[in-house]
Design a protein around this motif. Sequence first.
Motif, PDB file in Angstrom:
ATOM      1  N   THR A  11       0.665  -1.133  -0.247  1.00 33.57           N
ATOM      2  CA  THR A  11      -0.036  -0.436   0.014  1.00 33.57           C
ATOM      3  C   THR A  11       1.043   1.596   0.497  1.00 33.57           C
ATOM      4  O   THR A  11       1.758   1.532   0.955  1.00 33.57           O
ATOM      5  CB  THR A  11      -0.876  -0.587   0.934  1.00 33.57           C
ATOM      6  N   VAL A  12       0.365   1.922  -0.924  1.00 29.91           N
ATOM      7  CA  VAL A  12       1.416   3.088  -0.728  1.00 29.91           C
ATOM      8  C   VAL A  12       0.571   4.432  -0.101  1.00 29.91           C
ATOM      9  O   VAL A  12      -0.980   4.724  -0.466  1.00 29.91           O
ATOM     10  CB  VAL A  12       1.628   3.944  -2.449  1.00 29.91           C
ATOM     11  N   SER A  13       1.581   5.026   0.645  1.00 34.71           N
ATOM     12  CA  SER A  13       0.032   5.666   2.169  1.00 34.71           C
ATOM     13  C   SER A  13      -0.523   7.778   1.301  1.00 34.71           C
ATOM     14  O   SER A  13       0.883   7.652   0.050  1.00 34.71           O
ATOM     15  CB  SER A  13       1.798   6.493   3.075  1.00 34.71           C
ATOM     16  N   VAL A  14      -0.906   7.872   1.959  1.00 33.63           N
ATOM     17  CA  VAL A  14      -1.745   9.152   1.001  1.00 33.63           C
ATOM     18  C   VAL A  14      -0.586  10.069   0.580  1.00 33.63           C
ATOM     19  O   VAL A  14      -0.500  10.923  -0.413  1.00 33.63           O
ATOM     20  CB  VAL A  14      -2.966   9.402   1.876  1.00 33.63           C
ATOM     21  N   ARG A  15       0.376  10.513   1.304  1.00 34.84           N
ATOM     22  CA  ARG A  15       1.703  11.381   1.262  1.00 34.84           C
ATOM     23  C   ARG A  15       2.532  11.181   0.306  1.00 34.84           C
ATOM     24  O   ARG A  15       2.571  12.276  -0.827  1.00 34.84           O
ATOM     25  CB  ARG A  15       2.573  11.830   2.272  1.00 34.84           C
ATOM     26  N   ASN A  16       2.483   9.823  -0.021  1.00 41.17           N
ATOM     27  CA  ASN A  16       3.355   9.699  -1.234  1.00 41.17           C
ATOM     28  C   ASN A  16       2.679   8.836  -2.608  1.00 41.17           C
ATOM     29  O   ASN A  16       3.742   8.970  -3.058  1.00 41.17           O
ATOM     30  CB  ASN A  16       4.246   8.478  -0.754  1.00 41.17           C
ATOM     31  N   LYS A  17       1.110   9.423  -2.905  1.00 46.69           N
ATOM     32  CA  LYS A  17       0.518   8.818  -3.554  1.00 46.69           C
ATOM     33  C   LYS A  17       1.142   9.775  -5.057  1.00 46.69           C
ATOM     34  O   LYS A  17       1.165   9.189  -5.996  1.00 46.69           O
ATOM     35  CB  LYS A  17      -0.915   9.435  -3.459  1.00 46.69           C
ATOM     36  N   SER A  18       1.235  10.876  -4.839  1.00 47.20           N
ATOM     37  CA  SER A  18       2.044  12.036  -5.533  1.00 47.20           C
ATOM     38  C   SER A  18       3.579  12.171  -6.160  1.00 47.20           C
ATOM     39  O   SER A  18       3.330  11.912  -7.409  1.00 47.20           O
ATOM     40  CB  SER A  18       1.989  14.179  -5.024  1.00 47.20           C
ATOM     41  N   LYS A  19       4.191  11.378  -5.471  1.00 43.57           N
ATOM     42  CA  LYS A  19       4.851  10.896  -5.765  1.00 43.57           C
ATOM     43  C   LYS A  19       5.493   9.606  -6.295  1.00 43.57           C
ATOM     44  O   LYS A  19       6.184   9.809  -7.906  1.00 43.57           O
ATOM     45  CB  LYS A  19       6.231  10.434  -4.749  1.00 43.57           C
ATOM     46  N   LEU A  20       4.254   9.058  -6.437  1.00 45.66           N
ATOM     47  CA  LEU A  20       3.934   7.884  -7.079  1.00 45.66           C
ATOM     48  C   LEU A  20       3.430   7.764  -8.621  1.00 45.66           C
ATOM     49  O   LEU A  20       4.089   7.447  -9.421  1.00 45.66           O
ATOM     50  CB  LEU A  20       3.303   6.816  -6.737  1.00 45.66           C
ATOM     51  N   LEU A  21       2.770   9.100  -8.289  1.00 45.44           N
ATOM     52  CA  LEU A  21       2.242   9.463  -9.944  1.00 45.44           C
ATOM     53  C   LEU A  21       3.607  10.012 -10.883  1.00 45.44           C
ATOM     54  O   LEU A  21       3.361  10.013 -11.920  1.00 45.44           O
ATOM     55  CB  LEU A  21       0.791  10.400  -9.599  1.00 45.44           C
ATOM     56  N   GLU A  22       4.593  10.644  -9.883  1.00 46.10           N
ATOM     57  CA  GLU A  22       5.230  11.688 -10.797  1.00 46.10           C
ATOM     58  C   GLU A  22       6.017  10.495 -11.301  1.00 46.10           C
ATOM     59  O   GLU A  22       6.745  10.637 -12.513  1.00 46.10           O
ATOM     60  CB  GLU A  22       6.509  12.306 -10.051  1.00 46.10           C
ATOM     61  N   ILE A  23       6.268   9.608 -10.597  1.00 48.55           N
ATOM     62  CA  ILE A  23       7.070   8.260 -11.629  1.00 48.55           C
ATOM     63  C   ILE A  23       6.321   7.913 -12.541  1.00 48.55           C
ATOM     64  O   ILE A  23       7.126   7.310 -13.495  1.00 48.55           O
ATOM     65  CB  ILE A  23       7.580   6.822 -10.888  1.00 48.55           C
ATOM     66  N   ILE A  24       4.987   7.261 -12.090  1.00 52.60           N
ATOM     67  CA  ILE A  24       4.080   6.891 -12.770  1.00 52.60           C
ATOM     68  C   ILE A  24       4.140   7.880 -14.333  1.00 52.60           C
ATOM     69  O   ILE A  24       4.877   7.204 -15.845  1.00 52.60           O
ATOM     70  CB  ILE A  24       2.900   7.302 -12.551  1.00 52.60           C
ATOM     71  N   ASN A  25       4.052   9.256 -14.074  1.00 48.53           N
ATOM     72  CA  ASN A  25       4.740   9.936 -15.235  1.00 48.53           C
ATOM     73  C   ASN A  25       6.280  10.047 -16.135  1.00 48.53           C
ATOM     74  O   ASN A  25       5.579  10.461 -17.830  1.00 48.53           O
ATOM     75  CB  ASN A  25       3.913  11.608 -14.811  1.00 48.53           C
ATOM     76  N   LYS A  26       6.446   9.782 -14.807  1.00 47.44           N
ATOM     77  CA  LYS A  26       8.334   9.406 -15.456  1.00 47.44           C
ATOM     78  C   LYS A  26       8.505   8.664 -16.755  1.00 47.44           C
ATOM     79  O   LYS A  26       9.134   8.872 -17.503  1.00 47.44           O
ATOM     80  CB  LYS A  26       8.910   9.965 -14.482  1.00 47.44           C
ATOM     81  N   TYR A  27       8.120   7.540 -16.622  1.00 46.30           N
ATOM     82  CA  TYR A  27       8.268   6.508 -17.488  1.00 46.30           C
ATOM     83  C   TYR A  27       6.826   6.364 -18.546  1.00 46.30           C
ATOM     84  O   TYR A  27       6.993   4.814 -19.143  1.00 46.30           O
ATOM     85  CB  TYR A  27       8.817   5.411 -16.104  1.00 46.30           C
ATOM     86  N   THR A  28       6.097   6.775 -18.823  1.00 44.03           N
ATOM     87  CA  THR A  28       5.308   6.149 -19.602  1.00 44.03           C
ATOM     88  C   THR A  28       5.490   7.449 -20.821  1.00 44.03           C
ATOM     89  O   THR A  28       6.128   8.831 -20.435  1.00 44.03           O
ATOM     90  CB  THR A  28       3.810   6.934 -19.351  1.00 44.03           C
TER      91      THR A  28
END
Length: 167
Positions: A150-167
């Motif tokens: 599970t990804v914490s609420v605070r780190n979801k935005s960082k996860l989205l940045e990573i997803i956008n970086k690799y797409t």
Amino acid sequence: MIKEFAVIIVQKSNGKEVSQQTLLSVEQLRQLFSNELQLQSNSFLDSSPNTINDSQNYRDLGKIFIHVNDSYICLNIDSIIKCEASGNYTKFFTDKKEEYLVSKPLKYYQDLIVFKDFFRANRSVLVNLKFVISVYKREAIVLSTNERITVSVRNKSKLLEIINKYT
């Protein structure tokens, strides 16, 4: 009253040693010696094999040493699937299905391997992005071991940045 001390300063001039006697106050002596100690410690740090400067070279190799029981184990950073916090301990999980329990907190290792592709999913898990298979509804990461983290609420935005970086 300021005490002064006679100091003999030896300098080299054209290959010959020239000495001169000077009167220096205690404060001037402190300043002189602190500058000299600073220079010596800087030169020591640059030449010592166990310094931060050289530890960067070890990290460039993609390896870290972890202290387990009475020995140090060398791990390839790329073989680490995840690091999991357990109080002031960290548990390493590798792709060879090995587990190592180390007596340092997760934050220590997060700072140590920050340059690699690791993501802090939540307070207690650091994930190697090379072992991520999918992201489930932007809330969980699925690893190659089919484990869902599970990804914490605070780190979801960082996860989205990573997803956008690799797409």
